[in-house]
Design a protein around this motif. Structure first.
Motif, PDB file in Angstrom:
ATOM      1  N   ASP A 128       0.824  -1.209   0.000  1.00  0.00           N
ATOM      2  CA  ASP A 128       0.000   0.000   0.000  1.00  0.00           C
ATOM      3  C   ASP A 128       0.858   1.258   0.000  1.00  0.00           C
ATOM      4  OD1 ASP A 128      -2.223  -1.642   0.069  1.00  0.00           O
ATOM      5  OD2 ASP A 128      -2.626  -1.319   2.212  1.00  0.00           O
ATOM      6  N   ILE A 129       1.918   1.261   0.777  1.00  0.00           N
ATOM      7  CA  ILE A 129       2.810   2.425   0.852  1.00  0.00           C
ATOM      8  C   ILE A 129       3.502   2.627  -0.489  1.00  0.00           C
ATOM      9  CG2 ILE A 129       4.896   3.339   1.940  1.00  0.00           C
ATOM     10  CD1 ILE A 129       3.908   1.794   4.521  1.00  0.00           C
ATOM     11  N   ARG A 131       2.406   1.724  -3.442  1.00  0.00           N
ATOM     12  CA  ARG A 131       1.408   2.190  -4.415  1.00  0.00           C
ATOM     13  C   ARG A 131       1.156   3.683  -4.276  1.00  0.00           C
ATOM     14  NH1 ARG A 131      -2.929  -2.595  -3.722  1.00  0.00           N
ATOM     15  NH2 ARG A 131      -1.927  -4.105  -5.083  1.00  0.00           N
ATOM     16  N   GLY A 132       1.201   4.163  -3.038  1.00  0.00           N
ATOM     17  CA  GLY A 132       0.942   5.576  -2.790  1.00  0.00           C
ATOM     18  C   GLY A 132       2.128   6.472  -3.055  1.00  0.00           C
ATOM     19  N   ALA A 133       3.291   5.885  -3.345  1.00  0.00           N
ATOM     20  CA  ALA A 133       4.523   6.692  -3.544  1.00  0.00           C
ATOM     21  C   ALA A 133       4.465   7.491  -4.817  1.00  0.00           C
ATOM     22  CB  ALA A 133       5.739   5.776  -3.562  1.00  0.00           C
TER      23      ALA A 133
END
Length: 133
Positions: A128-129, A131-133
């Motif tokens: 998730d982290i 993907r959000g980068a």
């Protein structure tokens, strides 16, 4: 803690002295190591399996470079996913996952208090982290 032959221990002892001596409270650390050897050696297989599962899951995330573990330590670098290691460590810390930076890589350590469910949760958080980068 170091274990090995008498010759090996003698060599390690000399290096310890060359590099600054010894810890003042080494007995406290030794007691924990002795307890682990007496009560938790069989658990090492679980820790190593959890480390392999973590490495396998992280390696399936695009851009995460993972070193395959030989023990209960997993080293990985998320920069290929667009997020610096220190930012990943901080983002994971906000979710209660405590990892450390070491030599430009993130170091994860599986141990008695780390379950297979926590491994899966960590893989999901890293995904998730990233993907959000």
């Amino acid at each position: 803690m170091i274990a090995g032959s008498s010759d090996f221990i003698d060599d390690v002892w000399r290096w310890k002295q060359r590099l600054g001596g010894s810890m003042r409270q080494a007995g406290i650390c030794a007691a924990a190591c002795i307890y682990s050897l007496d009560h938790h050696v069989d658990r090492l297989a679980d820790d190593h399996a959890n480390a392999r599962a973590l490495a396998r899951g992280l390696s399936q995330i695009e851009g995460i470079d993972v070193q395959q573990p030989e023990t209960n330590l997993v080293f990985f670098n998320p920069e290929g996913a667009g997020i610096p290691g220190d930012k990943m460590v901080e983002a994971l810390r906000q979710h209660g996952v405590l990892l450390a930076m070491m030599d430009g890589r993130i170091r994860a350590c599986t141990h008695l208090d780390v379950t297979a469910a926590m491994i899966e949760q960590t893989i999901g958080l890293v995904r998730d982290i990233a993907r959000g980068a």
